[in-house]
Design a protein around this motif. Structure first.
Motif, short mmCIF file in Angstrom:
data_model
loop_
_atom_site.label_atom_id
_atom_site.label_comp_id
_atom_site.label_asym_id
_atom_site.label_seq_id
_atom_site.Cartn_x
_atom_site.Cartn_y
_atom_site.Cartn_z
N TYR A 49 0.82 -1.21 0.00
CA TYR A 49 0.00 0.00 0.00
C TYR A 49 0.86 1.26 0.00
O TYR A 49 0.64 2.18 -0.81
N THR A 50 1.82 1.33 0.91
CA THR A 50 2.65 2.54 0.95
C THR A 50 3.50 2.65 -0.31
O THR A 50 3.83 3.76 -0.74
N LEU A 51 3.82 1.53 -0.94
CA LEU A 51 4.55 1.58 -2.21
C LEU A 51 3.68 2.19 -3.30
O LEU A 51 4.14 3.04 -4.07
N ASN A 67 10.28 11.00 -0.55
CA ASN A 67 10.64 10.36 0.72
C ASN A 67 10.54 11.33 1.90
O ASN A 67 10.14 10.94 3.00
N LYS A 68 10.89 12.58 1.67
CA LYS A 68 10.79 13.58 2.75
C LYS A 68 9.33 13.77 3.16
O LYS A 68 9.02 13.90 4.34
N PHE A 74 3.44 8.71 6.17
CA PHE A 74 3.27 7.30 6.52
C PHE A 74 3.37 7.05 8.02
O PHE A 74 2.92 6.01 8.50
N ALA A 75 3.95 7.97 8.74
CA ALA A 75 4.02 7.83 10.20
C ALA A 75 2.63 7.90 10.82
O ALA A 75 2.38 7.32 11.90
N LYS A 82 -6.44 4.60 7.56
CA LYS A 82 -5.83 5.77 8.19
C LYS A 82 -5.74 6.94 7.21
O LYS A 82 -5.88 8.10 7.59
N MET A 83 -5.49 6.63 5.95
CA MET A 83 -5.39 7.69 4.94
C MET A 83 -6.74 8.36 4.76
O MET A 83 -6.84 9.59 4.66
#
Length: 241
Positions: A49-51, A67-68, A74-75, A82-83
């Protein structure tokens, strides 16, 4: 009455762009594999999912920039549930530094909802299903299939497109043509890592403006001419007369 009008010549079939021969392609990938034995995406992720989200966010953005943003996103939201709890505006606050952030926030919420409604929150493992997700095109689907599910797909981004054409490995005028050429030219044992080897080579060596041919692992196989000289050598020897 006989028809004396000259017959029109049949249109010639367009030939597919010429790719490397099998042995040369094998040598090219062997050299890239020796240069980078364990290639992988530079996007940070913890699950399929995060990918999916990270790759969707990476369109017209750098992996470093994504990534920043996702480190904080994602934290607090590493699942579709959650999204959705964050909402579109909430997601937007985390990704404002990424290009096209408004539309991407909308897509992240929409694809999260679709995953929950149609797949029980689980990322599908087929290209057709992945491409149905908002903000997910063929390139994103190929990256997810390769990285998350181990499918030997070859995703064609700007770096892969450039390297395939510049080297002569798989020339083509469109990403689809290049992908088809790479599928034909790439030996089976290298197909899983092909996308990563080519994208990393394009990102760090075979750069768009000035390819760094002086430390290229495949310079002797590449059809690009003239080769870019080492700036240090040019500086030491002075300009040509």
């Amino acid at each position: 009455m006989p028809n004396d009008a000259p017959s029109k010549p049949k249109p010639r079939k367009k030939r597919a762009p010429r790719t490397f021969g099998r042995e040369k392609a094998h040598a090219l990938y062997a050299a890239l594999a020796e240069d980078r034995p364990e290639p992988r995406t530079e996007l940070n992720f913890t699950s399929p999912y995060t990918l999916v989200v990270a790759v969707a966010l990476s369109a017209q953005a750098t992996d470093v920039g994504v990534n920043k943003a996702t480190a904080k996103l994602f934290a607090v939201a590493d699942t579709p549930e959650k999204m959705l709890a964050l909402g579109e505006e909430g997601v937007a606050e985390y990704i404002r530094t990424i290009g096209l952030w408004r539309n991407k926030a909308k897509n992240v919420i929409a694809l999260s909802q679709m995953l929950l409604d149609g797949y029980g929150g689980v990322v599908p493992d087929t290209r057709d299903e992945l491409e149905r997700l908002p903000g997910v095109g063929r390139k994103t689907a190929n990256v997810v299939l390769n990285e998350a599910f181990g499918v030997p797909t070859i995703a064609v981004d700007t770096h892969v497109f450039r390297v395939a054409n510049r080297t002569g490995l798989a020339p083509g005028k469109t990403p689809e043509q290049v992908e088809a050429g790479l599928e034909r030219a790439t030996p089976d044992e290298y197909k899983h890592g092909a996308h990563h080897w080519l994208i990393l080579h394009g990102r760090y060596v075979c750069k768009a403006q000035t390819p760094e041919c002086w430390h290229c692992a495949i310079a002797d196989l590449c059809r690009h001419k003239p080769k870019t000289p080492d700036p240090a050598t040019v500086s030491r020897l002075g300009p040509r007369r």
